[in-house]
Scaffold this motif. Structure first.
Motif, PDB file in Angstrom:
ATOM      1  N   GLY A 135       0.429  -1.956   1.178  1.00  0.00           N
ATOM      2  CA  GLY A 135      -0.224  -0.864   0.469  1.00  0.00           C
ATOM      3  C   GLY A 135      -0.991   0.095   1.342  1.00  0.00           C
ATOM      4  O   GLY A 135      -1.806   0.871   0.838  1.00  0.00           O
ATOM      5  N   ALA A 136      -0.722   0.109   2.646  1.00  0.00           N
ATOM      6  CA  ALA A 136      -1.514   0.931   3.558  1.00  0.00           C
ATOM      7  C   ALA A 136      -1.435   2.416   3.231  1.00  0.00           C
ATOM      8  O   ALA A 136      -2.381   3.161   3.486  1.00  0.00           O
ATOM      9  N   MET A 137      -0.320   2.890   2.662  1.00  0.00           N
ATOM     10  CA  MET A 137      -0.138   4.325   2.420  1.00  0.00           C
ATOM     11  C   MET A 137      -0.604   4.742   1.024  1.00  0.00           C
ATOM     12  O   MET A 137      -0.197   5.779   0.498  1.00  0.00           O
ATOM     13  N   PHE A 138      -1.470   3.970   0.422  1.00  0.00           N
ATOM     14  CA  PHE A 138      -1.978   4.239  -0.925  1.00  0.00           C
ATOM     15  C   PHE A 138      -2.907   5.456  -0.925  1.00  0.00           C
ATOM     16  O   PHE A 138      -3.654   5.691   0.025  1.00  0.00           O
ATOM     17  N   LEU A 139      -2.860   6.220  -2.016  1.00  0.00           N
ATOM     18  CA  LEU A 139      -3.748   7.372  -2.198  1.00  0.00           C
ATOM     19  C   LEU A 139      -4.483   7.242  -3.523  1.00  0.00           C
ATOM     20  O   LEU A 139      -3.898   6.869  -4.548  1.00  0.00           O
ATOM     21  N   LEU A 140      -5.774   7.579  -3.485  1.00  0.00           N
ATOM     22  CA  LEU A 140      -6.579   7.635  -4.708  1.00  0.00           C
ATOM     23  C   LEU A 140      -7.370   8.923  -4.717  1.00  0.00           C
ATOM     24  O   LEU A 140      -7.965   9.318  -3.700  1.00  0.00           O
ATOM     25  N   GLY A 189      -1.404   7.783  -5.700  1.00  0.00           N
ATOM     26  CA  GLY A 189      -0.096   7.856  -5.061  1.00  0.00           C
ATOM     27  C   GLY A 189       0.299   6.452  -4.630  1.00  0.00           C
ATOM     28  O   GLY A 189      -0.412   5.821  -3.837  1.00  0.00           O
ATOM     29  N   LEU A 190       1.416   5.964  -5.160  1.00  0.00           N
ATOM     30  CA  LEU A 190       1.808   4.570  -4.934  1.00  0.00           C
ATOM     31  C   LEU A 190       2.933   4.487  -3.911  1.00  0.00           C
ATOM     32  O   LEU A 190       4.013   5.056  -4.113  1.00  0.00           O
ATOM     33  N   PRO A 191       2.713   3.772  -2.814  1.00  0.00           N
ATOM     34  CA  PRO A 191       3.775   3.600  -1.809  1.00  0.00           C
ATOM     35  C   PRO A 191       4.868   2.679  -2.322  1.00  0.00           C
ATOM     36  O   PRO A 191       4.694   1.953  -3.324  1.00  0.00           O
ATOM     37  N   GLY A 192       6.004   2.672  -1.628  1.00  0.00           N
ATOM     38  CA  GLY A 192       7.177   1.940  -2.086  1.00  0.00           C
ATOM     39  C   GLY A 192       6.974   0.444  -2.215  1.00  0.00           C
ATOM     40  O   GLY A 192       7.673  -0.221  -2.992  1.00  0.00           O
ATOM     41  N   CYS A 193       5.996  -0.134  -1.489  1.00  0.00           N
ATOM     42  CA  CYS A 193       5.778  -1.577  -1.561  1.00  0.00           C
ATOM     43  C   CYS A 193       5.422  -2.031  -2.964  1.00  0.00           C
ATOM     44  O   CYS A 193       5.662  -3.187  -3.339  1.00  0.00           O
ATOM     45  N   VAL A 194       4.845  -1.145  -3.768  1.00  0.00           N
ATOM     46  CA  VAL A 194       4.481  -1.512  -5.140  1.00  0.00           C
ATOM     47  C   VAL A 194       5.723  -1.907  -5.936  1.00  0.00           C
ATOM     48  O   VAL A 194       5.668  -2.719  -6.855  1.00  0.00           O
ATOM     49  N   MET A 195       6.864  -1.333  -5.539  1.00  0.00           N
ATOM     50  CA  MET A 195       8.111  -1.604  -6.252  1.00  0.00           C
ATOM     51  C   MET A 195       8.640  -3.007  -5.988  1.00  0.00           C
ATOM     52  O   MET A 195       9.213  -3.630  -6.884  1.00  0.00           O
ATOM     53  N   TYR A 196       8.441  -3.530  -4.770  1.00  0.00           N
ATOM     54  CA  TYR A 196       9.114  -4.786  -4.440  1.00  0.00           C
ATOM     55  C   TYR A 196       8.186  -5.943  -4.092  1.00  0.00           C
ATOM     56  O   TYR A 196       8.611  -7.103  -4.129  1.00  0.00           O
ATOM     57  N   ALA A 197       6.932  -5.677  -3.758  1.00  0.00           N
ATOM     58  CA  ALA A 197       6.017  -6.759  -3.382  1.00  0.00           C
ATOM     59  C   ALA A 197       5.331  -7.325  -4.617  1.00  0.00           C
ATOM     60  O   ALA A 197       5.029  -6.594  -5.568  1.00  0.00           O
ATOM     61  N   LEU A 216      -0.094   8.646 -12.215  1.00  0.00           N
ATOM     62  CA  LEU A 216       0.434   7.868 -11.107  1.00  0.00           C
ATOM     63  C   LEU A 216       1.653   8.575 -10.534  1.00  0.00           C
ATOM     64  O   LEU A 216       2.532   9.010 -11.290  1.00  0.00           O
ATOM     65  N   CYS A 217       1.693   8.687  -9.217  1.00  0.00           N
ATOM     66  CA  CYS A 217       2.840   9.271  -8.537  1.00  0.00           C
ATOM     67  C   CYS A 217       3.515   8.187  -7.714  1.00  0.00           C
ATOM     68  O   CYS A 217       2.853   7.512  -6.902  1.00  0.00           O
ATOM     69  N   ALA A 259       2.253  -8.502  -4.987  1.00  0.00           N
ATOM     70  CA  ALA A 259       0.897  -7.989  -5.148  1.00  0.00           C
ATOM     71  C   ALA A 259       0.604  -7.013  -4.023  1.00  0.00           C
ATOM     72  O   ALA A 259       0.942  -7.258  -2.870  1.00  0.00           O
ATOM     73  N   THR A 260      -0.014  -5.892  -4.358  1.00  0.00           N
ATOM     74  CA  THR A 260      -0.309  -4.842  -3.387  1.00  0.00           C
ATOM     75  C   THR A 260      -1.688  -4.263  -3.675  1.00  0.00           C
ATOM     76  O   THR A 260      -2.398  -4.697  -4.591  1.00  0.00           O
ATOM     77  N   VAL A 261      -2.041  -3.234  -2.924  1.00  0.00           N
ATOM     78  CA  VAL A 261      -3.300  -2.555  -3.142  1.00  0.00           C
ATOM     79  C   VAL A 261      -3.415  -2.036  -4.576  1.00  0.00           C
ATOM     80  O   VAL A 261      -4.518  -1.966  -5.143  1.00  0.00           O
ATOM     81  N   PHE A 262      -2.307  -1.680  -5.190  1.00  0.00           N
ATOM     82  CA  PHE A 262      -2.322  -1.193  -6.571  1.00  0.00           C
ATOM     83  C   PHE A 262      -2.919  -2.239  -7.510  1.00  0.00           C
ATOM     84  O   PHE A 262      -3.691  -1.904  -8.416  1.00  0.00           O
ATOM     85  N   ASP A 263      -2.609  -3.507  -7.290  1.00  0.00           N
ATOM     86  CA  ASP A 263      -3.147  -4.571  -8.131  1.00  0.00           C
ATOM     87  C   ASP A 263      -4.652  -4.740  -7.936  1.00  0.00           C
ATOM     88  O   ASP A 263      -5.348  -5.216  -8.843  1.00  0.00           O
ATOM     89  N   LEU A 264      -5.158  -4.361  -6.769  1.00  0.00           N
ATOM     90  CA  LEU A 264      -6.588  -4.478  -6.504  1.00  0.00           C
ATOM     91  C   LEU A 264      -7.372  -3.320  -7.101  1.00  0.00           C
ATOM     92  O   LEU A 264      -8.507  -3.487  -7.550  1.00  0.00           O
ATOM     93  N   VAL A 265      -6.780  -2.127  -7.108  1.00  0.00           N
ATOM     94  CA  VAL A 265      -7.498  -0.935  -7.549  1.00  0.00           C
ATOM     95  C   VAL A 265      -7.339  -0.680  -9.044  1.00  0.00           C
ATOM     96  O   VAL A 265      -8.284  -0.245  -9.714  1.00  0.00           O
ATOM     97  N   LEU A 266      -6.150  -0.954  -9.593  1.00  0.00           N
ATOM     98  CA  LEU A 266      -5.871  -0.607 -10.989  1.00  0.00           C
ATOM     99  C   LEU A 266      -6.878  -1.191 -11.977  1.00  0.00           C
ATOM    100  O   LEU A 266      -7.310  -0.471 -12.892  1.00  0.00           O
TER     101      LEU A 266
END
Length: 339
Positions: free
Chosen positions: A268-273, A284-292, A234-235, A294-301
């Motif tokens: 999570g629009a700037m997410f990379l897989l 690649g995790l965008p900054g929203c993962v730090m403060y939101a 994870l980056c 739930a984000t795209v990371f929660d959907l993909v992980l």
């Protein structure tokens, strides 16, 4: 239906509920509609004053609701799932372990498009815990024509409609980008959030490395983490379009095949897989993962943790339901996000 002597009712199917009343103790249906009368039931029915019963006339080519529910259950899949006993013509499935629940939506629709059958499930592609309810199935009438069940079975095809994949990727390495973090100018508040989310799925963080800025620095850090042979990399940060945000370039330079850079999900629009040639996923995790919440990371992980391949088409399909409503407090996953 027909009226027969209670003593002759063994093996027949009741047409309606039979209520038993015991003063100051009990008042409820002692036998439910659809119950198949047994030898042991006869004394109880007679004690309830039921000398005659209305029962279904089971004709050739017709199937009782309990037997029909078993047929529908056989279409669904059983690995890592626990089934209930058939009750009033219905069977329910629960998760036997933590994992990702998967549904073949087109084949499920094909089955539910047949007359007088139904299989209801929770949303596919979502994380579940052991004991969570997954699905329920039954036929609509008390008895159903064999031909209608056969049509449902043909619509389902030869593979199970449902699957529960347990989490199998258990380790991760994190590349924290950003020169300001590496130099200690600001505190790293991103990495602890990611580590906590990983723990939710039983994933251990083996190492955190601070790469600083620059494509080459990110690339070298990713390659160094590959040497640790984690189950995923994870980056964090550096995912926007700013000139000094070089995480996507660094991941590409490390040799990853990029599935997507950008997702139709907010936040999570700037997410990379991506995936390396040995199958190791990198995100690649965008900054929203730090403060939101739930984000795209929660959907993909969860899918990544269960080693379920995530394709570009899967990412594109996240657009419907991919808008977080920003509820305060966050109630994810008990909310519409990702569903």
């Amino acid at each position: 239906m027909k009226l027969i002597r209670t003593e002759d009712a063994v093996g027949h199917v009741l047409c309606h509920d039979m209520t038993q009343i015991i003063k100051d103790k009990y008042k409820d249906a002692r036998f439910r509609k659809g119950h198949v009368v047994t030898e042991e039931d006869i004394p109880v029915l007679l004690s309830m004053g039921k000398e005659h019963l209305y029962v279904w006339e089971m004709t050739p080519g017709m199937v009782h609701e309990n037997d029909a529910a078993e047929r529908l259950f056989a279409l669904c899949g059983q690995e890592n799932m626990l089934r209930s006993e058939v009750k009033e013509g219905k069977i329910e499935l629960k998760a036997a372990c933590d994992g990702v629940f998967l549904v073949d939506p087109q084949r499920l629709i094909a089955v539910n498009s047949q007359d007088e059958v139904m299989i209801a499930t929770r949303k596919g592609g979502t994380a579940v815990r052991a004991g969570d309810k997954l699905a329920g199935m039954r036929v609509i009438p008390l008895i159903i024509a064999e031909e209608k069940l056969q049509k449902a079975e043909r619509a389902a095809g030869g593979e199970p409609l449902l699957a529960l994949k347990p989490y199998v990727r258990k380790t991760a390495c994190i590349v924290a980008t950003g020169g300001e973090v590496k130099k200690g100018l600001i505190q790293d508040t991103f990495t602890p959030v990611v580590i906590d989310k990983l723990k939710t799925y039983g994933i251990e963080t083996l190492e955190v490395v601070y790469s600083g800025d620059g494509v080459e620095n990110v690339r070298d850090a990713v390659l160094a983490m590959r040497e640790r042979k984690p189950d995923m990399i994870l980056c964090t940060g550096g995912m926007s379009v700013d000139p000094d945000d070089n995480t996507p370039g660094g991941i590409r330079a490390a040799g990853a095949d990029i599935v997507c850079y950008g997702a139709p999900v907010l936040p999570g629009a700037m997410f990379l897989l991506g995936y390396f040639d040995d199958g190791t996923p990198v995100m690649g995790l965008p900054g929203c993962v730090m403060y939101a919440g739930a984000t795209v990371f929660d959907l993909v992980l969860p899918k990544v943790a269960a080693d379920v391949p995530v394709t570009r088409a899967d990412i594109a399909a996240m657009g419907e339901g991919g808008l977080c409503l920003g509820c305060k407090p966050c109630r994810y996953p008990v909310c519409p996000f990702g569903k």
